[in-house]
Scaffold this motif. Structure first.
Motif, short mmCIF file in Angstrom:
data_model
loop_
_atom_site.label_atom_id
_atom_site.label_comp_id
_atom_site.label_asym_id
_atom_site.label_seq_id
_atom_site.Cartn_x
_atom_site.Cartn_y
_atom_site.Cartn_z
N PHE A 57 -32.70 -42.16 20.56
CA PHE A 57 -33.39 -40.91 20.89
C PHE A 57 -33.32 -39.92 19.73
O PHE A 57 -34.24 -39.13 19.53
CB PHE A 57 -32.82 -40.29 22.17
CG PHE A 57 -33.09 -41.14 23.38
CD1 PHE A 57 -34.17 -42.00 23.40
CD2 PHE A 57 -32.27 -41.09 24.48
CE1 PHE A 57 -34.44 -42.80 24.50
CE2 PHE A 57 -32.52 -41.88 25.59
CZ PHE A 57 -33.60 -42.74 25.60
N ALA A 58 -32.21 -39.93 19.00
CA ALA A 58 -32.13 -39.04 17.83
C ALA A 58 -33.24 -39.44 16.85
O ALA A 58 -33.89 -38.58 16.24
CB ALA A 58 -30.76 -39.15 17.17
N PHE A 59 -33.48 -40.75 16.72
CA PHE A 59 -34.54 -41.23 15.84
C PHE A 59 -35.90 -40.72 16.35
O PHE A 59 -36.73 -40.23 15.57
CB PHE A 59 -34.50 -42.76 15.78
CG PHE A 59 -35.61 -43.37 14.97
CD1 PHE A 59 -35.75 -43.08 13.62
CD2 PHE A 59 -36.53 -44.24 15.55
CE1 PHE A 59 -36.77 -43.64 12.87
CE2 PHE A 59 -37.55 -44.81 14.81
CZ PHE A 59 -37.68 -44.50 13.47
N VAL A 60 -36.10 -40.80 17.66
CA VAL A 60 -37.37 -40.32 18.25
C VAL A 60 -37.54 -38.82 17.96
O VAL A 60 -38.61 -38.37 17.53
CB VAL A 60 -37.38 -40.59 19.78
CG1 VAL A 60 -38.56 -39.90 20.46
CG2 VAL A 60 -37.41 -42.09 20.06
N ILE A 61 -36.47 -38.06 18.13
CA ILE A 61 -36.55 -36.61 17.89
C ILE A 61 -36.85 -36.34 16.41
O ILE A 61 -37.64 -35.46 16.07
CB ILE A 61 -35.23 -35.91 18.33
CG1 ILE A 61 -35.07 -36.03 19.85
CG2 ILE A 61 -35.21 -34.45 17.90
CD1 ILE A 61 -33.74 -35.53 20.40
N HIS A 119 -27.95 -35.53 11.65
CA HIS A 119 -26.48 -35.64 11.78
C HIS A 119 -26.12 -36.40 13.06
O HIS A 119 -25.23 -37.25 13.07
CB HIS A 119 -25.85 -34.25 11.83
CG HIS A 119 -25.82 -33.58 10.48
ND1 HIS A 119 -24.72 -33.58 9.68
CD2 HIS A 119 -26.78 -32.92 9.80
CE1 HIS A 119 -24.99 -32.93 8.56
NE2 HIS A 119 -26.24 -32.51 8.61
N LEU A 120 -26.84 -36.04 14.14
CA LEU A 120 -26.53 -36.65 15.43
C LEU A 120 -26.81 -38.16 15.39
O LEU A 120 -26.05 -38.96 15.94
CB LEU A 120 -27.37 -35.99 16.53
CG LEU A 120 -27.11 -36.48 17.93
CD1 LEU A 120 -25.68 -36.20 18.35
CD2 LEU A 120 -28.05 -35.81 18.93
N MET A 121 -27.89 -38.53 14.71
CA MET A 121 -28.23 -39.96 14.66
C MET A 121 -27.12 -40.73 13.93
O MET A 121 -26.64 -41.76 14.41
CB MET A 121 -29.57 -40.17 13.96
CG MET A 121 -29.92 -41.65 13.86
SD MET A 121 -31.63 -41.92 13.48
CE MET A 121 -31.64 -43.71 13.29
N VAL A 122 -26.68 -40.19 12.78
CA VAL A 122 -25.61 -40.88 12.05
C VAL A 122 -24.35 -40.96 12.91
O VAL A 122 -23.73 -42.02 13.03
CB VAL A 122 -25.28 -40.17 10.71
CG1 VAL A 122 -24.23 -40.94 9.95
CG2 VAL A 122 -26.51 -40.00 9.86
N ALA A 123 -24.02 -39.85 13.57
CA ALA A 123 -22.80 -39.83 14.40
C ALA A 123 -22.91 -40.85 15.54
O ALA A 123 -21.96 -41.60 15.81
CB ALA A 123 -22.55 -38.43 14.94
N LEU A 179 -31.39 -33.68 27.47
CA LEU A 179 -30.10 -33.06 27.15
C LEU A 179 -29.91 -32.96 25.64
O LEU A 179 -29.42 -31.95 25.12
CB LEU A 179 -28.96 -33.92 27.71
CG LEU A 179 -28.48 -33.60 29.11
CD1 LEU A 179 -27.46 -34.62 29.56
CD2 LEU A 179 -27.85 -32.20 29.12
N MET A 180 -30.29 -34.03 24.95
CA MET A 180 -30.13 -34.03 23.48
C MET A 180 -31.02 -32.97 22.85
O MET A 180 -30.61 -32.26 21.93
CB MET A 180 -30.43 -35.41 22.91
CG MET A 180 -29.30 -36.39 23.15
SD MET A 180 -29.73 -38.06 22.66
CE MET A 180 -30.09 -37.89 20.93
N PHE A 181 -32.27 -32.87 23.33
CA PHE A 181 -33.17 -31.83 22.83
C PHE A 181 -32.51 -30.46 23.04
O PHE A 181 -32.47 -29.63 22.13
CB PHE A 181 -34.50 -31.89 23.57
CG PHE A 181 -35.61 -32.47 22.75
CD1 PHE A 181 -35.98 -31.90 21.54
CD2 PHE A 181 -36.30 -33.60 23.18
CE1 PHE A 181 -37.01 -32.44 20.78
CE2 PHE A 181 -37.33 -34.16 22.42
CZ PHE A 181 -37.68 -33.57 21.22
N GLY A 182 -31.99 -30.24 24.26
CA GLY A 182 -31.39 -28.95 24.58
C GLY A 182 -30.22 -28.65 23.66
O GLY A 182 -30.13 -27.55 23.08
N ALA A 183 -29.34 -29.64 23.48
CA ALA A 183 -28.15 -29.43 22.65
C ALA A 183 -28.56 -29.15 21.21
O ALA A 183 -27.99 -28.28 20.53
CB ALA A 183 -27.24 -30.65 22.72
#
Ligand code: HEM
Length: 487
Positions: free
Chosen positions: A62-66, A120-124, A274-278
Motif C-alpha cells: 500500500f505504501a507503494f500504491v500511495i 520511508h514507510l515503504m522501506v520500514a 489508516l496509512m493515508f491518515g497517518a
C-alpha cells in the motif's frame, strides 16, 4: 463471533448452514456477462491467516500504491530540467523552481510531504516484513524463491528512494546524488557504463536529471510492479504460512483464515485508509526540509548525510581507510568501491544465501508451513540479532569522527559488538527456548497453577484433542470453505 483460537466442539461444527447471499442487480448484470462467480469461486475464497505480522507485506504494497498516486500528482507540476530560469529576480534551476512552486500550493505540498513519508514507510514495512520472514523461518522450503525475489524488491525500493533524492535539485539533492555518482563510477570496468546509463556520463550534467527522473518515475516503479506481481502470485500458488495456533485447528495442507472477499479486502481497505491518515498527519506536523534550507546548488558543498535506510552504506564508506586502494587486472579497486559497492553487495549476497545456509531446510521432503516461534531456533535468532546490531554499529560508523572515535576504535566496535550481541542472544535463547516450544495441547488445555509448598495434587489427564477441522468454533462465515486451499 466466538474465540478464533478455542478448540472446536461437536456442537460448534454443526452450526446452521449459511443463508444464500443476495446480490445486487448491478452484480447480477455483470455476472451474466463476465461470470464473476467463477472468478470468486477460484480466488475470492483464498484464506488469509489472522495474524498482525501478515499485514507488513500489505503495508509495503500500500505504501507503494500511495507513492504511485501521489507521484502522479506531483508529476503534473514538477519540471525535470536544470535550465536556469529567473524567479522573483533569482536565477535558479527549473526543477528547483517547480518544487518551490509545489511548496507554495497547500494541497500539492501536503501530497509532496506524503510522498516523502510514504517512501520511508515503504522501506520500514519491507524491512519489518523481511524480519518477520527471517525470524520465523518462513524463507524455508518451498518459499526460497520468494525470499530471493523479496531481496530484489528491497534493492529496488532502496534504489527508488535514492534516485528520488536528486529531483528537488537543491544543494542537498545535488551533493547526495553526487555521492551516488562517485560510487557508480568507482565500479571497476563497469563504472563508465553505469555512470553513462544512470547519470548521462557525468554528474551534474545536462542530461543527468532527465535520466534520473525517468528511472524514478518509470523504470523502477515498473520493475517494482512486475516483481511485486510475481511475488504475490507465488504467495497465492504456495499459500500462506500459518501462525502456530492454526496447527491445532487447520487440516493438514489447508490454510485457516478469513476469505479474500469480502473480509480480507475490507481489512485491507481499512489499512490503506489508516496509512493515508497517518501519512497526512505526519506530513502536516513533520514536513521534510524546505528547499530554501539548502538553497539552489552553488559552489559550496553542504555537509549531507543520507536518510536512515541508506546510512549503513554511508557507514561502510566512512570506515574504509582512504589508502585502501590496489590494482587488479589493470583496474583500480578503491575505497569508494569497497565501501559503497563491494561490502553492501557481499551483505546482500549473504542474505540471499540464507535459505541454503539454514541446515533445517535440507530435509528434502519437508515443507515448512507454520511460523516458528523465534526462540525455537537460537542460532537463527542469534545471527539475526548480530546482523541487526552490525547495522546499528554502521550507523555509529557514519558519525564516528563526530563522536571523537578513531578509525581503529570504530572498526573494533563494528566487529566486536555484533559478535557479543550474537553470543549473548544465543545464550539467552538456548536457556529459554524450551518455554517457547509449540505444543497445541498447551494452548488448548490450560494446566492449573501448582500451589507453592504443598504436595502437588495429581493433574487430571487432559481431555482427548478434537480432530482437526477447517471450521472450528470460528464464525463460519469468516472462514474459507474446506478444500479450497487444499493441495
Ligand atoms: C515491495 C516489497 C514487498 C512487498 C510489497 C511484499 C508483499 C508481500 C505480501 C503481501 C505477502 C503475503 C503476506 C505476508 O506474508 O506478509 C508476502 C509474503 C512473503 N514475502 Fe514479501 N513483500 C515484499 C518484500 C519482501 C522481502 C524484502 C522479502 C524477504 C527478503 C519477502 C519475502 C516474502 C516471503 C518469503 C513471503 C511468504 C511468507 C509466508 O507465506 O509466510 N518479501 N510478501
Amino acid at each position: 463471533m466466538t474465540d478464533p483460537v478455542s478448540p472446536s466442539t461437536p456442537e460448534a461444527t454443526s452450526e446452521p448452514p449459511l443463508r444464500p447471499r443476495r446480490h445486487s442487480a448491478g452484480w447480477r448484470w455483470l455476472n451474466e456477462r463476465l461470470d464473476l462467480s467463477a472468478f470468486y469461486q477460484k480466488y475470492g475464497r483464498k484464506a488469509f491467516p489472522v495474524h498482525s505480522t501478515f499485514f507488513l507485506g500489505e503495508m509495503a504494497l500500500f505504501a507503494f500504491v500511495i507513492l504511485v498516486l501521489t507521484g502522479i500528482y506531483l508529476g503534473f507540476i514538477y519540471v525535470p530540467s536544470t535550465a536556469e530560469i529567473t524567479v522573483q529576480g533569482e536565477s535558479v534551476p527549473e526543477a528547483y523552481a517547480s518544487v518551490r512552486l509545489i511548496e507554495t500550493i497547500p494541497v500539492a505540498n501536503l501530497l509532496r510531504n506524503t510522498h516523502h513519508w510514504a517512501a520511508h514507510l515503504m522501506v520500514a514495512a519491507v524491512l519489518l516484513h523481511l524480519l518477520r520472514i527471517f525470524f520465523t523461518g518462513t524463507y524455508r522450503k518451498p518459499r526460497e524463491m520468494n525470499w530471493v525475489i523479496g531481496l530484489v524488491l528491497l534493492g529496488l525500493t532502496l534504489v527508488a528512494g535514492f534516485v528520488g533524492y536528486a529531483l528537488p535539485y537543491d544543494a542537498y539533492a545535488v551533493t547526495a546524488t553526487g555521492i551516488g555518482f562517485a560510487i557508480a563510477r568507482s565500479i571497476p570496468w563497469a563504472g563508465p557504463i553505469a555512470s553513462e546509463l544512470f547519470f548521462g556520463g557525468a554528474f551534474p550534467t545536462l542530461g543527468s536529471l532527465a535520466r534520473l527522473y525517468t528511472i524514478h518515475i518509470f523504470i523502477v516503479p515498473s520493475l517494482l510492479a512486475i516483481v511485486i506481481g510475481a511475488h504475490l502470485l507465488i504467495v497465492v500458488k504456495q499459500k500462506h504460512t500459518q501462525p502456530g495456533y492454526a496447527r491445532a485447528l487447520a487440516e493438514p495442507g489447508k490454510v485457516l483464515g478469513v476469505s479474500l472477499w469480502p473480509y480480507q479486502a475490507l481489512l485491507a481497505g481499512e489499512l490503506l485508509l489508516l496509512m493515508f491518515g497517518a501519512l497526512f498527519l505526519l506530513s502536516a506536523v513533520l514536513p521534510p526540509h524546505p528547499l530554501t534550507a539548502f538553497g539552489p546548488p552553488g559552489p559550496a558543498t553542504p555537509e549531507v548525510k543520507p536518510d536512515w535506510y541508506l546510512m549503513w552504506i554511508f557507514g561502510f564508506l566512512k570506515i574504509v581507510p582512504s589508502q585502501a586502494s590496489f590494482s587488479l587486472f589493470g583496474a583500480t579497486i578503491g575505497p569508494t568501491f569497497l565501501g559503497g559497492v563491494l561490502f553492501p553487495a557481499l551483505f546482500f549476497g549473504l542474505l540471499t544465501l540464507t535459505p541454503w545456509v539454514d541446515r533445517t531446510n535440507r530435509r528434502v521432503l519437508r515443507r515448512f508451513e507454520y511460523l516458528e516461534p523465534v526462540r525455537q531456533s537460537p542460532l537463527r535468532l542469534a545471527s539475526g540479532m548480530a546482523v541487526l546490531v552490525f547495522i546499528g554499529t554502521l550507523f555509529v560508523a557514519a558519525y564516528y569522527d563526530t563522536f571523537g572515535l578513531s578509525l581503529a576504535q570504530i572498526w573494533t566496535i563494528v566487529i566486536v559488538v555484533p559478535l557479543l550481541a550474537g553470543v549473548a542472544t544465543w545464550m539467552v535463547a538456548t536457556r529459554t527456548t524450551q518455554a517457547e516450544w509449540f505444543d497445541p495441547r498447551e494452548s488448548l488445555v490450560p494446566v492449573p497453577p501448582q500451589p507453592v509448598g504443598l504436595t502437588p495434587e495429581p493433574v487430571p489427564a487432559p481431555a482427548p484433542l478434537p480432530s482437526p477441522v477447517m471450521e472450528p468454533s470460528l464464525d463460519r462465515s469468516l472462514l474459507t470453505q474446506p478444500g479450497l486451499d487444499g493441495p
